[in-house]
Design an enzyme around this catalytic site. Structure first.
Site, PDB file in Angstrom:
ATOM      1  CG  ASP A   1      -2.904 -11.689   7.183  1.00  0.00           C
ATOM      2  OD1 ASP A   1      -3.916 -12.062   7.792  1.00  0.00           O
ATOM      3  OD2 ASP A   1      -2.810 -11.705   5.942  1.00  0.00           O
TER       4      ASP A   1
ATOM      5  CG  HIS B   1     -16.470   6.549   7.207  1.00  0.00           C
ATOM      6  ND1 HIS B   1     -17.566   7.164   6.649  1.00  0.00           N
ATOM      7  CD2 HIS B   1     -15.381   7.187   6.717  1.00  0.00           C
ATOM      8  CE1 HIS B   1     -17.148   8.138   5.848  1.00  0.00           C
ATOM      9  NE2 HIS B   1     -15.828   8.178   5.877  1.00  0.00           N
TER      10      HIS B   1
ATOM     11  CB  ALA C   1       2.737   2.349   4.751  1.00  0.00           C
ATOM     12  N   GLY C   2       4.062   0.808   2.411  1.00  0.00           N
ATOM     13  CA  GLY C   2       5.104  -0.116   1.949  1.00  0.00           C
ATOM     14  C   GLY C   2       5.836   0.418   0.728  1.00  0.00           C
TER      15      GLY C   2
ATOM     16  N   GLY D   1       0.853  -1.182   0.000  1.00  0.00           N
ATOM     17  CA  GLY D   1       0.000   0.000   0.000  1.00  0.00           C
ATOM     18  C   GLY D   1       0.890   1.233   0.000  1.00  0.00           C
TER      19      GLY D   1
ATOM     20  NE  ARG E   1     -13.887   9.838   8.523  1.00  0.00           N
ATOM     21  CZ  ARG E   1     -12.949   9.424   7.709  1.00  0.00           C
ATOM     22  NH1 ARG E   1     -12.164   8.426   8.059  1.00  0.00           N
ATOM     23  NH2 ARG E   1     -12.793   9.990   6.533  1.00  0.00           N
TER      24      ARG E   1
ATOM     25  CD  GLU F   1     -15.138  12.999   7.220  1.00  0.00           C
ATOM     26  OE1 GLU F   1     -15.021  11.902   7.779  1.00  0.00           O
ATOM     27  OE2 GLU F   1     -14.547  14.011   7.593  1.00  0.00           O
TER      28      GLU F   1
ATOM     29  NE  ARG G   1      -7.928   7.156   9.522  1.00  0.00           N
ATOM     30  CZ  ARG G   1      -8.538   7.509   8.386  1.00  0.00           C
ATOM     31  NH1 ARG G   1      -8.296   8.686   7.823  1.00  0.00           N
ATOM     32  NH2 ARG G   1      -9.392   6.695   7.805  1.00  0.00           N
TER      33      ARG G   1
ATOM     34  CG  PHE H   1     -12.190  15.401   4.815  1.00  0.00           C
ATOM     35  CD1 PHE H   1     -12.213  15.647   3.465  1.00  0.00           C
ATOM     36  CD2 PHE H   1     -12.410  14.091   5.254  1.00  0.00           C
ATOM     37  CE1 PHE H   1     -12.442  14.630   2.553  1.00  0.00           C
ATOM     38  CE2 PHE H   1     -12.642  13.063   4.354  1.00  0.00           C
ATOM     39  CZ  PHE H   1     -12.657  13.322   2.995  1.00  0.00           C
TER      40      PHE H   1
ATOM     41  CG  LEU I   1     -16.099   5.189   2.742  1.00  0.00           C
ATOM     42  CD1 LEU I   1     -16.480   4.938   4.184  1.00  0.00           C
ATOM     43  CD2 LEU I   1     -14.684   5.711   2.642  1.00  0.00           C
TER      44      LEU I   1
ATOM     45  CD  GLN J   1     -12.322   6.959  11.718  1.00  0.00           C
ATOM     46  OE1 GLN J   1     -11.824   6.848  10.609  1.00  0.00           O
ATOM     47  NE2 GLN J   1     -12.094   7.986  12.511  1.00  0.00           N
TER      48      GLN J   1
ATOM     49  CG  HIS K   1     -13.308   3.839   7.516  1.00  0.00           C
ATOM     50  ND1 HIS K   1     -13.387   3.489   6.191  1.00  0.00           N
ATOM     51  CD2 HIS K   1     -12.551   4.969   7.568  1.00  0.00           C
ATOM     52  CE1 HIS K   1     -12.709   4.378   5.469  1.00  0.00           C
ATOM     53  NE2 HIS K   1     -12.178   5.266   6.284  1.00  0.00           N
TER      54      HIS K   1
ATOM     55  CG  LEU L   1      -4.909   8.373   1.940  1.00  0.00           C
ATOM     56  CD1 LEU L   1      -5.455   9.078   0.696  1.00  0.00           C
ATOM     57  CD2 LEU L   1      -4.561   6.934   1.607  1.00  0.00           C
TER      58      LEU L   1
ATOM     59  CD  GLU M   1      -6.210   1.010   8.524  1.00  0.00           C
ATOM     60  OE1 GLU M   1      -6.193   1.390   7.331  1.00  0.00           O
ATOM     61  OE2 GLU M   1      -7.220   0.563   9.093  1.00  0.00           O
TER      62      GLU M   1
HETATM   63  C1  LIG Z   1     -12.771   2.674   1.431  1.00  0.00           C
HETATM   64  C2  LIG Z   1     -11.702   3.443   2.148  1.00  0.00           C
HETATM   65  C3  LIG Z   1     -11.526   4.789   1.890  1.00  0.00           C
HETATM   66  C4  LIG Z   1     -10.518   5.502   2.554  1.00  0.00           C
HETATM   67  N1  LIG Z   1     -10.360   6.835   2.256  1.00  0.00           N
HETATM   68  C5  LIG Z   1      -9.353   7.516   2.855  1.00  0.00           C
HETATM   69  C6  LIG Z   1      -9.086   8.878   2.498  1.00  0.00           C
HETATM   70  O1  LIG Z   1      -9.730   9.472   1.629  1.00  0.00           O
HETATM   71  N2  LIG Z   1      -8.089   9.523   3.145  1.00  0.00           N
HETATM   72  C7  LIG Z   1      -7.316   8.904   4.099  1.00  0.00           C
HETATM   73  O2  LIG Z   1      -6.422   9.551   4.644  1.00  0.00           O
HETATM   74  N3  LIG Z   1      -7.535   7.625   4.431  1.00  0.00           N
HETATM   75  C8  LIG Z   1      -8.520   6.901   3.820  1.00  0.00           C
HETATM   76  N4  LIG Z   1      -8.712   5.590   4.148  1.00  0.00           N
HETATM   77  C9  LIG Z   1      -7.743   4.920   5.033  1.00  0.00           C
HETATM   78  C10 LIG Z   1      -6.457   4.639   4.250  1.00  0.00           C
HETATM   79  O3  LIG Z   1      -6.788   4.322   2.925  1.00  0.00           O
HETATM   80  C11 LIG Z   1      -5.658   3.479   4.832  1.00  0.00           C
HETATM   81  O4  LIG Z   1      -5.520   3.610   6.227  1.00  0.00           O
HETATM   82  C12 LIG Z   1      -4.260   3.436   4.205  1.00  0.00           C
HETATM   83  O5  LIG Z   1      -4.365   3.467   2.804  1.00  0.00           O
HETATM   84  C13 LIG Z   1      -3.514   2.209   4.657  1.00  0.00           C
HETATM   85  O6  LIG Z   1      -2.340   2.083   3.896  1.00  0.00           O
HETATM   86  P1  LIG Z   1      -1.273   0.966   4.242  1.00  0.00           P
HETATM   87  O7  LIG Z   1      -0.142   1.163   3.296  1.00  0.00           O
HETATM   88  O8  LIG Z   1      -0.977   0.998   5.687  1.00  0.00           O
HETATM   89  O9  LIG Z   1      -2.014  -0.433   3.978  1.00  0.00           O
HETATM   90  P2  LIG Z   1      -2.861  -1.037   2.762  1.00  0.00           P
HETATM   91  O10 LIG Z   1      -3.006  -0.107   1.632  1.00  0.00           O
HETATM   92  O11 LIG Z   1      -4.097  -1.605   3.376  1.00  0.00           O
HETATM   93  O12 LIG Z   1      -1.952  -2.224   2.258  1.00  0.00           O
HETATM   94  C14 LIG Z   1      -1.718  -3.390   3.029  1.00  0.00           C
HETATM   95  C15 LIG Z   1      -0.754  -4.260   2.273  1.00  0.00           C
HETATM   96  O13 LIG Z   1      -0.337  -5.346   3.098  1.00  0.00           O
HETATM   97  C16 LIG Z   1      -0.350  -6.540   2.344  1.00  0.00           C
HETATM   98  N5  LIG Z   1      -0.526  -7.663   3.267  1.00  0.00           N
HETATM   99  C17 LIG Z   1      -1.331  -7.742   4.338  1.00  0.00           C
HETATM  100  N6  LIG Z   1      -1.200  -8.956   4.917  1.00  0.00           N
HETATM  101  C18 LIG Z   1      -0.277  -9.632   4.211  1.00  0.00           C
HETATM  102  C19 LIG Z   1       0.292 -10.940   4.298  1.00  0.00           C
HETATM  103  N7  LIG Z   1      -0.069 -11.801   5.241  1.00  0.00           N
HETATM  104  N8  LIG Z   1       1.213 -11.303   3.386  1.00  0.00           N
HETATM  105  C20 LIG Z   1       1.572 -10.457   2.386  1.00  0.00           C
HETATM  106  N9  LIG Z   1       1.074  -9.216   2.258  1.00  0.00           N
HETATM  107  C21 LIG Z   1       0.163  -8.818   3.152  1.00  0.00           C
HETATM  108  C22 LIG Z   1      -1.506  -6.353   1.387  1.00  0.00           C
HETATM  109  O14 LIG Z   1      -1.384  -7.220   0.288  1.00  0.00           O
HETATM  110  C23 LIG Z   1      -1.339  -4.880   1.011  1.00  0.00           C
HETATM  111  O15 LIG Z   1      -0.391  -4.751  -0.022  1.00  0.00           O
HETATM  112  C24 LIG Z   1      -9.709   4.856   3.505  1.00  0.00           C
HETATM  113  C25 LIG Z   1      -9.887   3.516   3.760  1.00  0.00           C
HETATM  114  C26 LIG Z   1     -10.876   2.808   3.116  1.00  0.00           C
HETATM  115  C27 LIG Z   1     -11.057   1.375   3.467  1.00  0.00           C
END
Ligand SMILES: Cc1cc2nc3c(=O)[nH]c(=O)nc-3n(C[C@H](O)[C@H](O)[C@H](O)COP(=O)(O)OP(=O)(O)OC[C@H]3O[C@@H](n4cnc5c(N)ncnc54)[C@H](O)[C@@H]3O)c2cc1C
Length: 569
Positions: A210, A231, A14-15, A12, A275, A244, A383, A114, A241, A229, A341, A389, A372
């Site tokens: 995981d 939503h 972060a990664g 995602g 929220r 917002e 949050r 927001f 979703l 949270q 959410h 993001l 996250e």
């Molecule tokens: C519908 C929706 C709308 C949102 N809108 C907003 C917004 O407008 N603004 C905002 O700030 N936030 C928003 N958020 C929150 C935000 O999108 C997330 O908190 C953020 O994108 C998380 O990013 P991340 O890189 O931590 O993880 P993610 O993007 O969730 O990525 C997780 C990664 O971990 C990998 N993974 C997990 N477990 C394993 C495993 N066992 N083995 C291998 N890989 C694994 C997955 O494959 C994936 O690549 C929203 C969330 C949702 C659900």
């Protein structure tokens, strides 16, 4: 054995951002159980926060205060300060990476309002912001494909820890079923949230706990897990979703009588209160029998915005309504309800992304976390929209830098490969051999139902007790589940079973954290303890697995500039 200098789990925001930080200097791998651009970050709609001040004057100081107040004073303020200060630079960097942001008429990055933000500071790409950023970062990764190896559709099972040091991970290739150990000088977790524990949720199928459970099972604590949270605007019954941003653009919330009920709950901010407050207001209306048609439905009304604005700013929301329920928000209100959410809690880290294992801040050497799955904690008890993001990008970058600094001058530690591999092979085998008569689907559905019904917007002792007892029983039943696909190749069933195991563990941790926090703060609202209790609970929880059960400890909140005050809007 596979070997890399640094391995990142999760692709995602972060990664991917972490990988860019490491790849100029070291060999780095990114592993994801879904194709990288299918990560949940791509579903983010509304925006990413930064005090650019493009619509109205703004400052990092105001962003800081809004975030701390929004988090009900549970945020670690030193971390929030560095994060909001970094925000403008991060937005420009994303733009230079190729992310296309929506614009003001004079060509600046547009910003909208927001919930809980006192200034319009959400930068956005219509209502597909996560998609735009994720793809821009992915392009940057592909550009550096010589130094970044991507393991797409590989599953991480466990951490390889030796005392206080992390030396790698155990993984499997979903396609072939082969189990492998990846030896690394540093590991970064960016595994996202765990909304799938709940029945009504906005989260992707992959958000199954995981990463956090791999840390927990390795003996590390999880911080503030009770704070989930809800939503305010999930599609009725399905949880999908409606951002917002719909309210940021001026949308109304209406009860069954057609009243804008937020006037009763947050008169100064109305639909743009944080929220937790809006979700509670909706649930209170529903519980009082004031839902639409007497059901648990609230209306999100966008009709007055007009088709042109909806098409320019909220095209995805309109399409979701049409595709999933045949409702066009240009002409009709959308039926919504609160949806699980976001996870405020996670693997405890310091503000550099270094994972810590206790209240004293003892580092787990070579292990970092961001996004996250981590708890820094910049969101505290609730949050604010668009702050996540930002968190993923800011702390992804920081975790990457910390991992690089740590790994660049050391060599790989030795790993007992066969021992690590055998543990996972035996786990696979035990599930294949287990000739039970229970259905994993039933177990999953019952977990989700009990969590949504009893650990939702409002909680109390007896409902949380129901959760804990039900989850314990479901964990027993899990041992008697029956798997139908016993093949090795692309066996998605076994991965769903493993994810369910992680979610059952996480569900129990959330409920135990919640029953022990006898106060109401941010997203955690106890009807039997309706007030915030700073004297006893102005502290983060740390939940450990002692082998014989779940144990809750606490650590202090870092307060720098803003003393806790009453939270009104
Ligand atoms: C519908 C929706 C709308 C949102 N809108 C907003 C917004 O407008 N603004 C905002 O700030 N936030 C928003 N958020 C929150 C935000 O999108 C997330 O908190 C953020 O994108 C998380 O990013 P991340 O890189 O931590 O993880 P993610 O993007 O969730 O990525 C997780 C990664 O971990 C990998 N993974 C997990 N477990 C394993 C495993 N066992 N083995 C291998 N890989 C694994 C997955 O494959 C994936 O690549 C929203 C969330 C949702 C659900």
């Amino acid at each position: 054995m596979i070997k890399h200098d640094v391995v990142i789990v999760g692709s995602g925001l972060a990664g991917m951002r972490a990988a860019l930080e490491v790849c100029e200097n070291l060999d780095v791998a990114v592993l994801s159980k879904v194709y990288p651009t299918r990560s949940h970050s791509g579903a983010a709609q509304g925006g990413i926060a930064a005090s650019l001040g493009n619509s109205e004057s703004d400052s990092w100081e105001e962003h800081l205060y809004d975030t701390i107040k929004g988090g009900d004073f549970l945020c670690d303020q030193d971390a929030v300060e560095e994060y909001v200060k970094a925000a403008p630079r991060v937005i420009y960097e994303l733009e230079h990476f190729g992310c296309v942001f929506s614009r003001t008429p004079d060509g600046k990055i547009a910003q909208r309002s927001f919930g809980g933000h006192s200034k319009p500071r959400a930068c956005f790409s219509a209502d597909r912001t996560g998609h735009a950023i994720l793809h821009a970062l992915h392009e940057q990764l592909l550009k550096r494909s010589k130094s970044i190896k991507i393991y797409s559709e590989w599953f991480m099972h466990s951490l390889v820890l030796d005392g206080d040091s992390c030396n790698g991970i155990v993984v499997s290739d979903i396609r072939s079923g082969a189990v492998e150990v990846i030896q690394a000088k540093a590991v970064i977790f960016a595994t996202g949230g765990y909304g799938r524990v709940f029945n009504i949720t906005s989260n992707a199928f992959a958000s199954t706990a995981d990463g956090v459970m791999a840390a927990y099972n390795a003996g590390l604590p999880l911080e503030d897990a009770e704070f989930v949270q809800y939503h305010p605007s999930g599609l009725y019954r399905q949880g999908i979703l409606f951002s917002e941003a719909a309210r940021g653009e001026g949308g109304y919330l209406l009860n069954g009588k057609g009243e804008r009920f937020m006037e009763k709950y947050a008169p100064s901010r109305m639909e743009l209160a944080p929220r937790d407050i809006v979700a509670r207001a909706e649930q209170s209306e529903i519980d009082a029998g004031l839902g639409v048609d007497g059901k648990d439905i609230i209306h999100l009304d966008l009709r007055h915005l007009g088709k042109a604005r909806i098409m320019e700013r909220l095209p995805q929301i309109r399409q979701l309504g049409i595709d999933f329920i045949g409702v066009d928000c240009v002409t009709d209100p959308l039926p919504i309800q609160p949806t699980a959410h976001y996870s405020m809690g996670g693997i405890p880290t310091d503000k550099f992304g270094q994972v810590i294992k206790d209240a004293e801040g003892t580092p787990v050497k070579g292990l970092f976390a961001a996004g996250e799955c981590a708890c820094v904690s910049v969101h505290g008890a609730n949050r604010l929209g668009t702050n996540s993001l930002l968190e993923a990008v800011v702390f992804g970058e920081r975790a990457g830098r910390s991992a690089l600094e740590y790994a660049k001058n050391i060599s790989h530690a030795s790993i007992n490969e066969s021992h690590e591999k055998t543990k996972i092979l035996e786990l696979f085998e035990s599930i294949f051999q287990q000739n039970g008569d229970d259905s994993y689907n039933d177990i999953r559905n019952e977990m989700k139902k009990v969590m949504t019904e009893n650990c939702g917007v409002f909680r109390d002792e007896s409902r949380l007790q129901i959760c804990i007892e039900t989850i314990k029983k479901l964990k027993e039943r899990y041992k008697r589940g029956k798997i139908t696909d016993k093949g090795k190749l692309f066996n998605t069933e076994i991965y769903e079973v493993l994810e369910l195991g992680n979610m059952l563990g996480m569900a129990e941790i959330i409920a135990v954290g919640a029953i022990n926090r006898k106060e109401s703060r941010g997203g955690h609202s106890r009807t039997d303890y309706p007030k915030r209790d700073d004297e006893n609970f102005l502290k983060h929880s740390l939940i450990y697995n002692t082998g014989s059960g779940v144990v809750v400890k606490y650590k202090p909140v870092i307060i720098t500039k803003h003393q806790p005050a009453e939270r009104t809007y």
